[in-house]
Design a protein around this motif. Structure first.
Motif, PDB file in Angstrom:
ATOM      1  N   VAL A  35      71.714  20.650 -27.588  1.00 53.37           N
ATOM      2  CA  VAL A  35      71.843  21.130 -28.961  1.00 53.37           C
ATOM      3  C   VAL A  35      73.155  21.895 -29.009  1.00 53.37           C
ATOM      4  N   TRP A  36      74.053  21.468 -29.912  1.00 55.73           N
ATOM      5  CA  TRP A  36      75.356  22.115 -30.053  1.00 55.73           C
ATOM      6  C   TRP A  36      75.392  22.882 -31.366  1.00 55.73           C
ATOM      7  N   LEU A  37      75.743  24.166 -31.292  1.00 53.09           N
ATOM      8  CA  LEU A  37      75.690  25.081 -32.433  1.00 53.09           C
ATOM      9  C   LEU A  37      77.091  25.450 -32.906  1.00 53.09           C
ATOM     10  N   HIS A  38      77.328  25.235 -34.180  1.00 53.68           N
ATOM     11  CA  HIS A  38      78.632  25.530 -34.788  1.00 53.68           C
ATOM     12  C   HIS A  38      78.843  27.027 -34.956  1.00 53.68           C
ATOM     13  N   GLY A  39      80.053  27.381 -35.313  1.00 55.20           N
ATOM     14  CA  GLY A  39      80.395  28.766 -35.603  1.00 55.20           C
ATOM     15  C   GLY A  39      80.064  29.129 -37.044  1.00 55.20           C
ATOM     16  N   ILE A  40      80.275  30.370 -37.377  1.00 57.90           N
ATOM     17  CA  ILE A  40      79.944  30.890 -38.703  1.00 57.90           C
ATOM     18  C   ILE A  40      80.739  30.146 -39.787  1.00 57.90           C
ATOM     19  N   GLY A  41      80.056  29.765 -40.856  1.00 55.10           N
ATOM     20  CA  GLY A  41      80.685  29.089 -41.984  1.00 55.10           C
ATOM     21  C   GLY A  41      80.898  27.597 -41.794  1.00 55.10           C
ATOM     22  N   ASP A  42      80.533  27.051 -40.657  1.00 55.91           N
ATOM     23  CA  ASP A  42      80.740  25.627 -40.360  1.00 55.91           C
ATOM     24  C   ASP A  42      79.421  24.871 -40.540  1.00 55.91           C
ATOM     25  N   ASN A  43      79.363  23.631 -40.057  1.00 55.49           N
ATOM     26  CA  ASN A  43      78.132  22.841 -40.127  1.00 55.49           C
ATOM     27  C   ASN A  43      78.062  21.887 -38.943  1.00 55.49           C
ATOM     28  N   GLY A 123      77.477  26.038 -27.730  1.00 53.28           N
ATOM     29  CA  GLY A 123      77.973  26.395 -29.044  1.00 53.28           C
ATOM     30  C   GLY A 123      79.345  27.040 -29.006  1.00 53.28           C
ATOM     31  N   PHE A 124      79.880  27.187 -30.203  1.00 49.65           N
ATOM     32  CA  PHE A 124      81.185  27.775 -30.427  1.00 49.65           C
ATOM     33  C   PHE A 124      81.026  29.051 -31.239  1.00 49.65           C
ATOM     34  N   SER A 125      81.663  30.148 -30.820  1.00 51.79           N
ATOM     35  CA  SER A 125      81.679  31.404 -31.537  1.00 51.79           C
ATOM     36  C   SER A 125      80.255  31.928 -31.754  1.00 51.79           C
ATOM     37  N   MET A 126      79.797  32.032 -32.986  1.00 55.50           N
ATOM     38  CA  MET A 126      78.437  32.488 -33.245  1.00 55.50           C
ATOM     39  C   MET A 126      77.418  31.532 -32.622  1.00 55.50           C
ATOM     40  N   GLY A 127      77.758  30.246 -32.561  1.00 56.46           N
ATOM     41  CA  GLY A 127      76.883  29.279 -31.899  1.00 56.46           C
ATOM     42  C   GLY A 127      76.757  29.568 -30.415  1.00 56.46           C
ATOM     43  N   ALA A 128      77.854  29.997 -29.772  1.00 57.82           N
ATOM     44  CA  ALA A 128      77.812  30.384 -28.360  1.00 57.82           C
ATOM     45  C   ALA A 128      76.931  31.614 -28.171  1.00 57.82           C
ATOM     46  N   ALA A 129      77.054  32.581 -29.073  1.00 57.00           N
ATOM     47  CA  ALA A 129      76.209  33.781 -29.003  1.00 57.00           C
ATOM     48  C   ALA A 129      74.735  33.402 -29.114  1.00 57.00           C
ATOM     49  N   THR A 130      74.417  32.467 -29.989  1.00 56.40           N
ATOM     50  CA  THR A 130      73.035  32.021 -30.167  1.00 56.40           C
ATOM     51  C   THR A 130      72.545  31.274 -28.929  1.00 56.40           C
ATOM     52  N   ALA A 131      73.417  30.459 -28.322  1.00 54.19           N
ATOM     53  CA  ALA A 131      73.058  29.763 -27.084  1.00 54.19           C
ATOM     54  C   ALA A 131      72.776  30.769 -25.966  1.00 54.19           C
ATOM     55  N   LEU A 132      73.594  31.808 -25.864  1.00 52.14           N
ATOM     56  CA  LEU A 132      73.379  32.833 -24.832  1.00 52.14           C
ATOM     57  C   LEU A 132      72.104  33.618 -25.090  1.00 52.14           C
ATOM     58  N   HIS A 133      71.776  33.874 -26.352  1.00 55.11           N
ATOM     59  CA  HIS A 133      70.504  34.537 -26.655  1.00 55.11           C
ATOM     60  C   HIS A 133      69.341  33.630 -26.249  1.00 55.11           C
ATOM     61  N   GLY A 158      79.067  28.028 -23.600  1.00 54.01           N
ATOM     62  CA  GLY A 158      79.526  28.923 -24.651  1.00 54.01           C
ATOM     63  C   GLY A 158      81.039  28.937 -24.729  1.00 54.01           C
ATOM     64  N   LEU A 159      81.561  28.655 -25.910  1.00 56.10           N
ATOM     65  CA  LEU A 159      83.006  28.667 -26.129  1.00 56.10           C
ATOM     66  C   LEU A 159      83.351  29.748 -27.152  1.00 56.10           C
ATOM     67  N   SER A 160      84.210  30.666 -26.756  1.00 52.21           N
ATOM     68  CA  SER A 160      84.712  31.720 -27.650  1.00 52.21           C
ATOM     69  C   SER A 160      83.597  32.490 -28.327  1.00 52.21           C
ATOM     70  N   GLY A 161      82.595  32.873 -27.563  1.00 51.56           N
ATOM     71  CA  GLY A 161      81.455  33.605 -28.126  1.00 51.56           C
ATOM     72  C   GLY A 161      81.329  35.004 -27.562  1.00 51.56           C
ATOM     73  N   TRP A 162      80.153  35.588 -27.732  1.00 51.82           N
ATOM     74  CA  TRP A 162      79.855  36.912 -27.210  1.00 51.82           C
ATOM     75  C   TRP A 162      78.377  36.953 -26.862  1.00 51.82           C
ATOM     76  N   LEU A 163      77.979  37.986 -26.144  1.00 50.50           N
ATOM     77  CA  LEU A 163      76.597  38.131 -25.695  1.00 50.50           C
ATOM     78  C   LEU A 163      75.874  39.133 -26.579  1.00 50.50           C
ATOM     79  N   PRO A 164      75.023  38.638 -27.489  1.00 48.95           N
ATOM     80  CA  PRO A 164      74.266  39.577 -28.329  1.00 48.95           C
ATOM     81  C   PRO A 164      73.160  40.252 -27.515  1.00 48.95           C
TER      82      PRO A 164
END
Length: 195
Positions: A35-43, A123-133, A158-164
């Motif tokens: 499952v690949w998750l986009h960043g904020i504002g994308d689809n 995922g990318f950006s927010m998607g990466a953060a969601t994958a890490l969560h 995770g690409l260009s994300g953060w750890l929530p």
């Protein structure tokens, strides 16, 4: 590629309306689903087009679209987002309910995959953060609210994300030998460019 749309109840039963989900079927023998998750504002559509061109013939890609919701970092402006975010710093507040709802939706997308197929989330950006969560939920064996995490993960990207939820993560993982073993055994690839 095919498209579906759905709503899903999160780990707390909060109903979210997710956008379209785009699926890229494997060109060869189906060995893994990511499952690949986009960043904020994308689809999901934009990423399905990119991922479908990768030379990974044995991977099925599922590219969902996040719900549209107000985002505090954008002054409450609504856009597609896996959870609400004010800031991406370690000291910023975490939308645990939104993170859990998206992690539950992702687990639901993977729950019907064949048992001999490896499962991953990226995922990318927010998607990466969601994958890490999602990885933290898998390692701990449950979502933040205590509901059991239902699938077995084989990889996280995770690409260009953060750890929530990073402030509590170490304590959660170290409090359980099972969580520690799962976290240590889960391959995680992180990439972050320079701005």
């Amino acid at each position: 590629t095919y498209v579906t749309s759905m709503s899903s109840s999160g780990a707390r039963g909060v109903r979210r309306e997710y956008g379209r989900t785009y699926v890229v079927r494997p060109k060869g023998r189906h060995l893994a689903t990511i499952v690949w998750l986009h960043g904020i504002g994308d689809n999901g559509n934009s990423w399905s087009q990119v991922l479908g061109n990768l030379p990974l013939d044995n991977v099925k890609w599922i590219c969902p679209t996040a719900p549209t919701r107000p985002v505090a970092a954008f002054g409450g402006f609504p856009c597609t987002a896996w959870f609400d975010v004010e800031e991406t710093s370690v000291d910023g507040p975490d939308d645990v309910q939104g993170l859990d709802a998206s992690a539950a939706h992702i687990a639901n997308l993977l729950s019907s995959e064949p048992s001999d197929v490896r499962l991953g989330i990226g995922g990318f950006s927010m998607g990466a953060a969601t994958a890490l969560h999602s990885a933290a939920c898998y390692a701990h064996g449950r979502f933040s609210n205590g509901v059991a995490y239902p699938i077995t993960l084989s990889a996280i990207i995770g690409l260009s994300g953060w750890l929530p939820c990073s402030r509590a993560l170490r304590t959660k993982i170290e409090s359980s030998q099972t969580a520690f073993r799962r976290a240590a055994a889960l391959p995680i690839m992180l990439g972050h460019g320079r701005g």
